[in-house]
Scaffold this motif. Structure first.
Motif, PDB file in Angstrom:
ATOM      1  N   GLN A  41       0.569   4.096   1.232  1.00 24.66           N
ATOM      2  CA  GLN A  41       0.648   4.970   2.409  1.00 24.66           C
ATOM      3  C   GLN A  41       1.952   4.748   3.192  1.00 24.66           C
ATOM      4  O   GLN A  41       2.493   5.686   3.784  1.00 24.66           O
ATOM      5  CB  GLN A  41      -0.567   4.794   3.321  1.00 24.66           C
ATOM      6  CG  GLN A  41      -0.726   3.435   3.961  1.00 24.66           C
ATOM      7  CD  GLN A  41      -1.938   3.418   4.909  1.00 24.66           C
ATOM      8  OE1 GLN A  41      -2.373   4.444   5.423  1.00 24.66           O
ATOM      9  NE2 GLN A  41      -2.490   2.235   5.152  1.00 24.66           N
ATOM     10  N   HIS A  42       2.470   3.519   3.176  1.00 24.92           N
ATOM     11  CA  HIS A  42       3.692   3.258   3.958  1.00 24.92           C
ATOM     12  C   HIS A  42       4.929   3.806   3.232  1.00 24.92           C
ATOM     13  O   HIS A  42       5.879   4.231   3.880  1.00 24.92           O
ATOM     14  CB  HIS A  42       3.815   1.761   4.246  1.00 24.92           C
ATOM     15  CG  HIS A  42       2.532   1.172   4.749  1.00 24.92           C
ATOM     16  ND1 HIS A  42       1.976   1.567   5.944  1.00 24.92           N
ATOM     17  CD2 HIS A  42       1.669   0.292   4.188  1.00 24.92           C
ATOM     18  CE1 HIS A  42       0.822   0.926   6.109  1.00 24.92           C
ATOM     19  NE2 HIS A  42       0.619   0.144   5.064  1.00 24.92           N
ATOM     20  N   LEU A  67      -4.113  10.997   1.613  1.00 18.22           N
ATOM     21  CA  LEU A  67      -3.559  10.485   0.360  1.00 18.22           C
ATOM     22  C   LEU A  67      -4.665   9.899  -0.511  1.00 18.22           C
ATOM     23  O   LEU A  67      -5.742   9.553  -0.010  1.00 18.22           O
ATOM     24  CB  LEU A  67      -2.536   9.375   0.661  1.00 18.22           C
ATOM     25  CG  LEU A  67      -1.393   9.721   1.598  1.00 18.22           C
ATOM     26  CD1 LEU A  67      -0.481   8.512   1.760  1.00 18.22           C
ATOM     27  CD2 LEU A  67      -0.590  10.901   1.077  1.00 18.22           C
ATOM     28  N   HIS A  99       0.848  -1.202   0.000  1.00 15.37           N
ATOM     29  CA  HIS A  99       0.000   0.000   0.000  1.00 15.37           C
ATOM     30  C   HIS A  99       0.882   1.252   0.000  1.00 15.37           C
ATOM     31  O   HIS A  99       1.840   1.350   0.771  1.00 15.37           O
ATOM     32  CB  HIS A  99      -0.904  -0.001   1.232  1.00 15.37           C
ATOM     33  CG  HIS A  99      -2.033   0.986   1.135  1.00 15.37           C
ATOM     34  ND1 HIS A  99      -1.829   2.352   1.142  1.00 15.37           N
ATOM     35  CD2 HIS A  99      -3.371   0.800   1.010  1.00 15.37           C
ATOM     36  CE1 HIS A  99      -2.998   2.964   1.030  1.00 15.37           C
ATOM     37  NE2 HIS A  99      -3.956   2.046   0.945  1.00 15.37           N
ATOM     38  N   VAL A 131      -0.253   6.389  11.725  1.00 15.86           N
ATOM     39  CA  VAL A 131      -1.106   5.854  10.659  1.00 15.86           C
ATOM     40  C   VAL A 131      -2.161   4.963  11.305  1.00 15.86           C
ATOM     41  O   VAL A 131      -1.822   4.039  12.055  1.00 15.86           O
ATOM     42  CB  VAL A 131      -0.278   5.041   9.639  1.00 15.86           C
ATOM     43  CG1 VAL A 131      -1.193   4.368   8.621  1.00 15.86           C
ATOM     44  CG2 VAL A 131       0.733   5.934   8.930  1.00 15.86           C
ATOM     45  N   PRO A 154      -6.270   7.151   2.725  1.00 17.97           N
ATOM     46  CA  PRO A 154      -5.470   7.036   3.959  1.00 17.97           C
ATOM     47  C   PRO A 154      -5.105   8.393   4.535  1.00 17.97           C
ATOM     48  O   PRO A 154      -4.925   9.357   3.781  1.00 17.97           O
ATOM     49  CB  PRO A 154      -4.203   6.317   3.513  1.00 17.97           C
ATOM     50  CG  PRO A 154      -4.367   5.990   2.090  1.00 17.97           C
ATOM     51  CD  PRO A 154      -5.541   6.713   1.543  1.00 17.97           C
ATOM     52  N   GLU A 155      -4.986   8.420   5.860  1.00 18.63           N
ATOM     53  CA  GLU A 155      -4.580   9.649   6.544  1.00 18.63           C
ATOM     54  C   GLU A 155      -3.303   9.390   7.328  1.00 18.63           C
ATOM     55  O   GLU A 155      -3.196   8.397   8.033  1.00 18.63           O
ATOM     56  CB  GLU A 155      -5.665  10.083   7.526  1.00 18.63           C
ATOM     57  CG  GLU A 155      -6.889  10.605   6.839  1.00 18.63           C
ATOM     58  CD  GLU A 155      -7.978  10.993   7.829  1.00 18.63           C
ATOM     59  OE1 GLU A 155      -7.663  11.123   9.030  1.00 18.63           O
ATOM     60  OE2 GLU A 155      -9.122  11.157   7.383  1.00 18.63           O
ATOM     61  N   ILE A 156      -2.381  10.312   7.197  1.00 24.45           N
ATOM     62  CA  ILE A 156      -1.128  10.232   7.940  1.00 24.45           C
ATOM     63  C   ILE A 156      -1.043  11.495   8.795  1.00 24.45           C
ATOM     64  O   ILE A 156      -1.209  12.594   8.275  1.00 24.45           O
ATOM     65  CB  ILE A 156       0.082  10.185   6.976  1.00 24.45           C
ATOM     66  CG1 ILE A 156       0.024   8.915   6.121  1.00 24.45           C
ATOM     67  CG2 ILE A 156       1.399  10.274   7.734  1.00 24.45           C
ATOM     68  CD1 ILE A 156       1.093   8.885   5.035  1.00 24.45           C
ATOM     69  N   ASP A 189      -5.601   3.550  -2.269  1.00 24.26           N
ATOM     70  CA  ASP A 189      -4.737   2.605  -2.986  1.00 24.26           C
ATOM     71  C   ASP A 189      -5.250   1.194  -2.705  1.00 24.26           C
ATOM     72  O   ASP A 189      -5.877   0.942  -1.677  1.00 24.26           O
ATOM     73  CB  ASP A 189      -3.279   2.764  -2.522  1.00 24.26           C
ATOM     74  CG  ASP A 189      -2.296   2.062  -3.454  1.00 24.26           C
ATOM     75  OD1 ASP A 189      -2.633   1.865  -4.643  1.00 24.26           O
ATOM     76  OD2 ASP A 189      -1.199   1.698  -3.004  1.00 24.26           O
TER      77      ASP A 189
END
Ligand SMILES: NC(=O)c1ccc[n+]([C@@H]2O[C@H](COP(=O)([O-])OP(=O)(O)OC[C@H]3O[C@@H](n4cnc5c(N)ncnc54)[C@H](OP(=O)(O)O)[C@@H]3O)[C@@H](O)[C@H]2O)c1
Length: 346
Positions: free
Chosen positions: A131-132, A279, A129, A252, A264-266, A282
């Motif tokens: 986000q990482h 973001l 994914h 996260v 996704p939210e960071i 995904d």
């Protein structure tokens, strides 16, 4: 034009029906050839739903010439047998996590696959994914300074008592089912050169409960970055990590199983306050499948040191946990850290 990999599926497992088989639809790089189940009616039901051949019995699927690769979502305790049989039949294998329930078996299977020129992958999907990668980029840009520690949690509410996760003979337990996620995320950000400093596992309330339902572990890198990992089959639902640095931290949520439409939210927190980055969604399921299929196309059958290291750390957590008495599992600290034999970049 690339030719589609013809995929067979060993069992009508929940994860296959819910996440993997739907993700195969409309992909040009794969064609679902057959689904096998121990139960002919179930095989037919799943095959009809996804438009492929129905097979009764896993062995019969492995005998088919129209199958290049198999997906193995069986209970973990059955992975060694069926992955080994699939490789012996000349099939590439995508095996569900955990690859097996023993380091020796996992190492042996990676060598078996490599010796036959076959791809073997363990299906942890979250590292695929985006986000990482975004978190990694923030860290390498120095947004939180020097990384000091990581905490990661994967807990879910209790399942049906008949679930495979409560059956020791099938490789059940929270460590095998959920503990591998925080271990994998620690390896993703801190590298695989980790030592297990302490661990604890807890069974259910009954003295004869057969499996661990929750646990913790503390791991450490050679330069002193700590990872505190929590996992449990006794809820609430939490799927998150936080990386603390010398100048701030990154959090996260929805870390391990976000759906493909989830933005996704960071959260990045520094002394001046918090910033929330949102973001684009995904699809980690599609990305993980794509990586497996690409490895097959490119003939990338090198033995996967990463899955062996993963299994070593999980086994080391179990060894350190030293269950002392029913329902109470103390944290234990080893006299000396063991040498690390496998290393990969995570
Ligand atoms: N990557 C992920 O996000 C993710 C998520 C969930 C689960 N998983 C993994 O996927 C695997 C399966 O999990 P699941 O939740 O889908 O399990 P599940 O629904 O219980 O499916 C397991 C399947 O194994 C077959 N099986 C063969 N022998 C069995 C036995 N003695 N007892 C029970 N089932 C037996 C059954 O299929 P037939 O009756 O059709 O033969 C059953 O449907 C596990 O390794 C789990 O860790 C991965």
């Amino acid at each position: 034009m690339m030719s589609a990999v013809r995929l067979g599926v060993l069992s009508g497992a929940d994860i296959a029906v819910r996440r993997i088989l739907p993700a195969l639809r409309d992909r040009p790089d794969v064609r679902l050839a057959a689904v096998a189940s121990r139960d002919p009616a179930k095989a037919r039901r799943v095959a009809d739903a996804f438009g492929c051949a129905a097979v009764t019995g896993y062995e019969k699927l492995l005998e088919r010439d129209d199958v290049d690769a198999v997906y193995v979502p069986l209970p973990p305790g059955l992975h060694t047998e069926w992955v080994s049989r699939a490789l012996a039949a000349g099939k590439h294998v995508l095996v569900e996590k955990p690859a097996t329930v023993s380091v020796t078996d996992t190492a042996r299977l990676t060598l078996q696959a490599a010796a036959r020129g076959l791809v073997l992958r363990e299906n942890y999907m979250f590292p695929h994914h985006a986000q990482h990668r975004a978190v990694r980029d923030l860290i390498s840009r120095g947004e939180i300074g020097r990384v000091r520690s990581l905490t990661a949690t994967f807990t879910i509410p209790p399942r049906d008592p008949a679930d495979i996760r409560y059956q020791a003979a099938l490789g059940g337990g929270a460590l095998f089912d959920l503990g591998g996620y925080p271990v994998r995320v620690a390896r993703y950000f801190l590298g695989s050169n980790l030592t297990v400093l302490a661990a604890g596992l807890r069974t259910g309330a009954a003295a004869d409960d057969p499996v661990d339902v929750a646990g913790h572990a503390v791991l450490c890198t050679t330069d002193g970055v700590l990872a505190h990992l929590t996992f449990g089959l006794d809820g609430p639902y939490r799927s998150e990590y936080r990386i603390a640095g010398s100048r701030g931290d990154i959090e996260v949520n929805r870390a391990f199983t976000p759906p493909a439409d989830h933005p996704p939210e960071i959260t990045v927190t520094r002394s001046g306050g918090s910033e929330r980055l949102v973001l684009p969604p995904d699809d980690q399921v599609g990305n993980a499948l794509g990586a497996f299929l690409r490895a097959i196309r490119e003939g990338d059958s090198h033995p996967d040191a990463g899955i062996v290291r993963q299994a070593q750390l999980v086994e080391e957590i179990r060894r350190r946990a030293c269950p002392a008495q029913p329902a109470v599992r103390s944290l234990t600290r080893p006299a000396a850290a063991p040498p690390v034999r496998w290393a990969d970049p995570g």
